[in-house]
Enzyme design. Structure first.
Site, PDB file in Angstrom:
ATOM      1  N   GLU A   1       0.826  -1.215   0.000  1.00 16.14           N
ATOM      2  CA  GLU A   1       0.000   0.000   0.000  1.00 16.14           C
ATOM      3  C   GLU A   1       0.854   1.256   0.000  1.00 16.14           C
ATOM      4  O   GLU A   1       0.632   2.187   0.791  1.00 16.14           O
ATOM      5  CB  GLU A   1      -0.949  -0.007   1.205  1.00 16.14           C
ATOM      6  CG  GLU A   1      -1.892  -1.194   1.218  1.00 16.14           C
ATOM      7  CD  GLU A   1      -2.942  -1.124   2.327  1.00 16.14           C
ATOM      8  OE1 GLU A   1      -2.865  -0.229   3.182  1.00 16.14           O
ATOM      9  OE2 GLU A   1      -3.843  -1.990   2.346  1.00 16.14           O
TER      10      GLU A   1
ATOM     11  N   GLU B   1      -4.652  -8.801   1.054  1.00 12.41           N
ATOM     12  CA  GLU B   1      -5.299  -8.476   2.328  1.00 12.41           C
ATOM     13  C   GLU B   1      -6.802  -8.480   2.105  1.00 12.41           C
ATOM     14  O   GLU B   1      -7.299  -7.856   1.161  1.00 12.41           O
ATOM     15  CB  GLU B   1      -4.882  -7.097   2.860  1.00 12.41           C
ATOM     16  CG  GLU B   1      -3.529  -7.099   3.516  1.00 12.41           C
ATOM     17  CD  GLU B   1      -3.149  -5.761   4.161  1.00 12.41           C
ATOM     18  OE1 GLU B   1      -4.029  -5.103   4.750  1.00 12.41           O
ATOM     19  OE2 GLU B   1      -1.975  -5.396   4.061  1.00 12.41           O
TER      20      GLU B   1
HETATM   21  C1  GAL Z   1      -4.099  -2.374   5.776  1.00  7.16           C
HETATM   22  C2  GAL Z   1      -2.603  -2.372   5.947  1.00  7.16           C
HETATM   23  C3  GAL Z   1      -2.193  -3.268   7.074  1.00  7.16           C
HETATM   24  C4  GAL Z   1      -3.002  -2.978   8.289  1.00  7.16           C
HETATM   25  C5  GAL Z   1      -4.451  -3.141   8.000  1.00  7.16           C
HETATM   26  C6  GAL Z   1      -5.250  -2.847   9.264  1.00  7.16           C
HETATM   27  O1  GAL Z   1      -4.512  -1.320   4.992  1.00  7.16           O
HETATM   28  O2  GAL Z   1      -1.972  -2.796   4.788  1.00  7.16           O
HETATM   29  O3  GAL Z   1      -0.842  -3.086   7.355  1.00  7.16           O
HETATM   30  O4  GAL Z   1      -2.737  -1.664   8.675  1.00  7.16           O
HETATM   31  O5  GAL Z   1      -4.810  -2.260   6.962  1.00  7.16           O
HETATM   32  O6  GAL Z   1      -6.559  -3.178   9.150  1.00  7.16           O
END
Ligand code: GAL
Length: 920
Positions: free
Chosen positions: A505, A598
């Site tokens: 990100e 993710e």
């Molecule tokens: C994402 C990020 C992760 C963590 C997550 C939390 O956007 O890549 O590192 O922060 O959100 O929910």
């Protein structure tokens, strides 16, 4: 285009004189004095946190921190690079040369300036008396013992875990390097030190490495006195506002001295690949880099043999031997190949077969080095339509993201603690890990190799644009090449690693062409080190029509596939808003495999249920829906998420609607320290499927129901002890790998329900609470499949203690007395029938007798700010954890005797509970 990754992979294992257990009868090798030694120097360090006048030994000037707010939504856009404001004298120029072995263009390598900064600082002097410093063994995390900082304007806030990881600290240790080692090359190998490590040897600055997650080597040879009394002094500096999560502090991984002949296999100097794998054979290529640190050119001969690792009996193949002249001070790469007959493949989870390649280096017929490389044979194809084909067969990615901390043990790496994390994930059906967002301890990849997990190995959370004021972006321009090359070189032989991620990100997703140009540069560095695996970066913002995704070998989407803030329940929220983008990415990039790196960012607190319950399938948590700001908990109905997240149900549906998607990595497998969205006055995250103590949240069973469809299971939520809810609507949800279920309350059927298309839970949302017993019978294809029961608990009467079960069923009540092995003991508060009292929060005091120690306690409550080493711990929702280590025993004694450790837990009114742990 299919992305193919077919090769042999390796764990680099270095042979020690004492420790090598290889097939001596076959090779006839006996390690001569000149052969490689790898010696642990984890014990006997002196440590101090430096609180005096600021020293002048800073790595580089830093920008002034103006924005200390660490409570930002995780998908906040990264900022411009900070500007350093101080003209402080910095040591950067003396540290940069440590990067040279990982900078390809000789013209860009760094010359060491004259001078020896820091030499007048007392702590680096050999004669300095450090006897009043704390004695510590490594791996060591100076911050984990706390205490936690509380309150709104804490020095370290919730984002970094409220623990005192900030500031400067020193480690010192004597080295016993005898005069007989003169003529050898002596290296210091640090697997990880958080952060900005600078190393002095006998008062001379030898170098360092700023990025706290990478492993690095320094050549000590020029600085040694060989009098058995060489002095190491290491300065670490951990800025606050430098991370989005708990970084830990200290030399938190293993440290080694490596002694080799001046002619030797280079650091991480082997790389094994194959060109074809079938049931009958595998073609294997090996590259071996030989360093010649001597003053004259050397003719070397290199021979590598292959063994099965399980038994290491009998050589099964030998590479053709190769020879070359290695000029003085240079490195030469030798290539060789062999065919392995009937290879035993590395197969995920069930059968991760491993091999070992043992490389011998000869000069004038004399053996000068031996180097062992473990590997597995497997092929991976990244198919845009079918997802991952592992050894030719489709394998759905059922993955999770994992941070590097080990809960109450902090960042200090411990093999057993990491193995326990993986064991629980495996039980859920997980087969893949994304290492968010930094390289792990080397031993973690040994575990994923051995246990058969697929891994996305990731290096950066930011590039030039920072996410916190003092994070990696400050050193990115100087260090990214060296960091990437050393990361890939270290890990490129692990069979578990299937892909490289060079960013998560990053802010450069937003900068159109310039971001894509930088992405291409990083991608190419990765491929220059390893062209066999895809190189990628995870995208939560870049869209199919933007330049950024073009640079990726495979498409790793964060949350975009299922859509971000796109459902009605999320309509009022500010931030990135995206409709479900799987189809658009597929259409624009038909040749690239898509996987969600993710998903979810679902939030919950184990055993906590908040009413009323949303009737939708996914909702953002707020103080009035799903959240309890007073107790800082989130409802475990498993429907609530971060602002940009989606419940597991929503993610499953999106994936099932788009069957070409290779699978997902859930955010996150375990809770981790820091980033306690949505309650930043807490200490640890809410996103784990498993809480920080290792207790399963309800979500565990939702994933299990999907990921292990053949495992008969049913799970009811919530618990059924609600004295204040008699007569009130109390929804009941069931997670099952079956497709249908009938729910009974006190023997009365509440109806039989069937999962509809794209439904993943069965819900009875209008159940009226009556105490007693809830029972569910589930069905699969019309046949009884699994059942579950929850009962209303009576008064708490006793404490029940149980040791973790490990991989076996019987429990790990026998642990090694090696000072490292751990027993994880769960305490449950139960009623007279043994039913968990689900809201019990009694104070528990722990005691230990026998040759063991209590290392830490926890209860999985993100808002519990009692320090981890405390022997007093409140139960949280009926449970608590105590972590026990056996004291190292004397060898002769421990070989024969089993020693008893008795752990006792006491609580007022509940008496005491005990468990006996044996150690040997
Ligand atoms: C994402 C990020 C992760 C963590 C997550 C939390 O956007 O890549 O590192 O922060 O959100 O929910």
């Amino acid at each position: 285009m299919l992305y193919r990754n077919t090769f042999f992979t390796t764990i680099v294992c270095l042979i020690t004189l004492a420790g090598f257990a290889g097939p001596a009868q076959d090779t006839g090798r006996r390690a001569p004095q000149t052969a490689r030694q790898r010696i642990s120097i984890n014990d006997g360090w002196r440590f101090i946190r430096y609180t005096g006048e600021p020293d002048t030994l800073i790595y580089d000037a830093r920008p002034l921190v103006t924005d200390r707010n660490d409570n930002k939504v995780a998908d906040t856009r990264a900022s411009e690079a900070g500007v350093a404001t101080s003209s402080i004298h910095a040591l950067k120029s003396w540290i940069l040369p440590s990067a040279n072995p990982f900078i390809k263009d000789p013209a860009r390598r760094h010359a060491r300036p004259d001078g020896n900064p820091g030499s007048d600082f007392p702590f680096v002097q050999a004669g300095f008396d450090d006897s009043h410093w704390q004695r510590v063994d490594l791996p060591h995390d100076w911050a984990i013992k706390g205490p936690f900082y509380e309150g709104e304007h804490a020095v370290v806030g919730g984002g970094m875990g409220r623990l005192p990881s900030q500031g400067v600290a020193w480690y010192r240790r004597k080295l016993d390097i005898p005069s007989t080692d003169r003529g050898r090359s002596i290296y210091l190998d640090i697997d990880g030190a958080m952060s900005y490590a600078m190393v002095w040897v006998n008062g001379k600055l030898a170098g360092g490495w700023p990025y706290g997650y990478n492993s690095f080597r320094l050549d000590l040879t020029p600085y040694l006195k060989y009098n058995g009394n060489d002095q190491l002094a290491i300065r670490l500096d951990n800025p606050s506002n430098s991370s989005r999560w708990y970084p830990g502090g200290g030399i938190y991984r293993n440290v080694w001295i490596t002694k080799v002949s001046p002619v030797h296999v280079a650091q991480w100097g082997t790389f094994v690949q194959t060109s074809a794998i079938s049931a009958s054979s595998a073609m294997v290529d090996i590259k071996v880099n030989i360093d010649n640190e001597s003053a004259v050119d050397q003719v070397v001969e290199v021979r590598t043999d292959v063994y099965r690792t399980k038994d290491m009996t009998g050589k099964i193949a030998s590479f053709s031997s190769e020879s070359a002249t290695v000029p003085a001070g240079k490195t030469v790469e030798l290539k060789s190949a062999v065919t392995i007959k009937s290879p035993l493949l590395w197969k995920p989870i069930r059968n991760p077969n491993l091999y070992a390649a043992v490389t011998h280096v000869y000069v004038k017929g004399r053996l000068v080095d031996e180097y062992e490389t473990r590997f597995g044979i497997r092929s991976v194809v990244f198919d845009p339509e079918k997802g991952i084909l592992m050894n030719g067969a489709p394998l759905r990615v059922q993955g999770v993201n994992q941070h590097h901390d080990l809960g109450a043990l902090g960042a200090a790496f411990n093999v057993r603690a990491a193995e326990r994390q993986l064991e629980l994930l495996r039980d859920m059906g997980c087969n893949a890990i994304r290492l968010a967002h930094n390289p792990p301890a080397p031993e973690l990849l040994d575990l994923t190799d051995r246990m058969g997990f697929l891994v996305i190995d990731e290096i950066f959370d930011c590039w030039e644009k920072g996410k916190t004021p003092l994070d990696f972006h400050l050193i990115f321009p100087d260090w990214h090449e060296a960091d990437i090359r050393s990361f890939v070189r270290r890990d490129r032989n692990h069979p578990s690693v299937i892909a490289w991620s060079f960013g998560n990100e990053v802010g450069e997703q937003y900068t159109a062409d310039s971001g894509a140009v930088l992405a291409r540069q990083l991608h190419d560095i990765v491929h220059d080190e390893d062209s066999t695996r895809p190189a990628t970066a995870s995208m939560n913002y870049a869209k199919p029509d933007m330049p950024f995704p073009r640079e990726m070998d495979i498409l790793c989407l964060n949350y975009q596939g299922e859509g971000i803030r796109d459902a009605p329940a999320y309509a009022h929220l500010k931030g990135i808003r995206t409709s479900p983008l799987y189809p658009a990415f597929r259409q624009r990039f038909p040749g690239k495999m898509i996987v969600s790196s993710e998903t979810a960012s679902a939030l919950s607190t184990r055993g906590t249920y908040i009413f009323p319950v949303t009737d939708g399938i996914s909702a953002p948590v707020s103080d009035s829906t799903g959240g309890d700001p007073v107790n800082r908990c989130v409802s475990a109905y498993e429907l609530y998420t971060a602002a940009f997240g989606a419940s597991p149900d929503k993610v499953f549906a999106a994936q099932d609607h788009n069957s070409y998607v290779a699978g997902e990595f859930v955010w996150s497998g375990w809770d981790y320290i820091g980033e306690p969205t949505p309650y930043y006055s807490a200490r640890s995250s809410y996103s784990g499927v498993i809480d920080l103590a290792g207790f399963k949240k309800d979500r565990f069973y939702l994933y299990q129901s999907r990921w292990r469809p053949d495992h008969p299971m049913a799970h009811i939520l919530p618990h059924w002890t609600w004295p204040g809810r008699v007569g009130k609507i109390t929804p009941v949800h069931v997670f099952t790998s079956g497709d249908e279920a009938e729910l009974f309350l006190n023997g009365r059927s509440l109806g039989r329900k069937k999962k509809g298309p794209y439904e993943y839970r069965l819900r009875w949302d209008s159940v009226v609470y009556q105490p007693g017993e809830l029972h569910v019978i589930t069905y699969k294809s019309g046949k009884v499949w699994a059942a579950d029961t929850v009962r209303t608990a009576g008064d708490a009467v006793r404490l029940q203690l149980k040791v973790d079960s490990g991989a076996g069923r019987t429990g790990r009540s026998l642990i090694k007395a090696d000072g490292k092995d751990l027993a994880f003991v769960t305490v449950r508060i139960v009623d007279s029938r043994g039913v968990l009292v689900p809201m019990a929060n009694n104070d528990i005091t722990f005691e230990i007798a026998g040759p063991g120690e209590i290392v830490a306690t926890d209860n999985g409550d993100p808002a519990d700010l009692r320090s981890f080493p405390s022997k007093e711990r409140k139960a949280f929702n009926g449970m608590a954890l105590v972590i026990v280590r056996a004291m190292p025993g004397r060898v002769a004694e421990s070989a024969r005797l089993t020693r008893r450790i008795i752990v006792t837990a006491r609580s007022k009114g509940l008496g005491e509970g005990r468990v006996v742990i044996m150690s040997n």
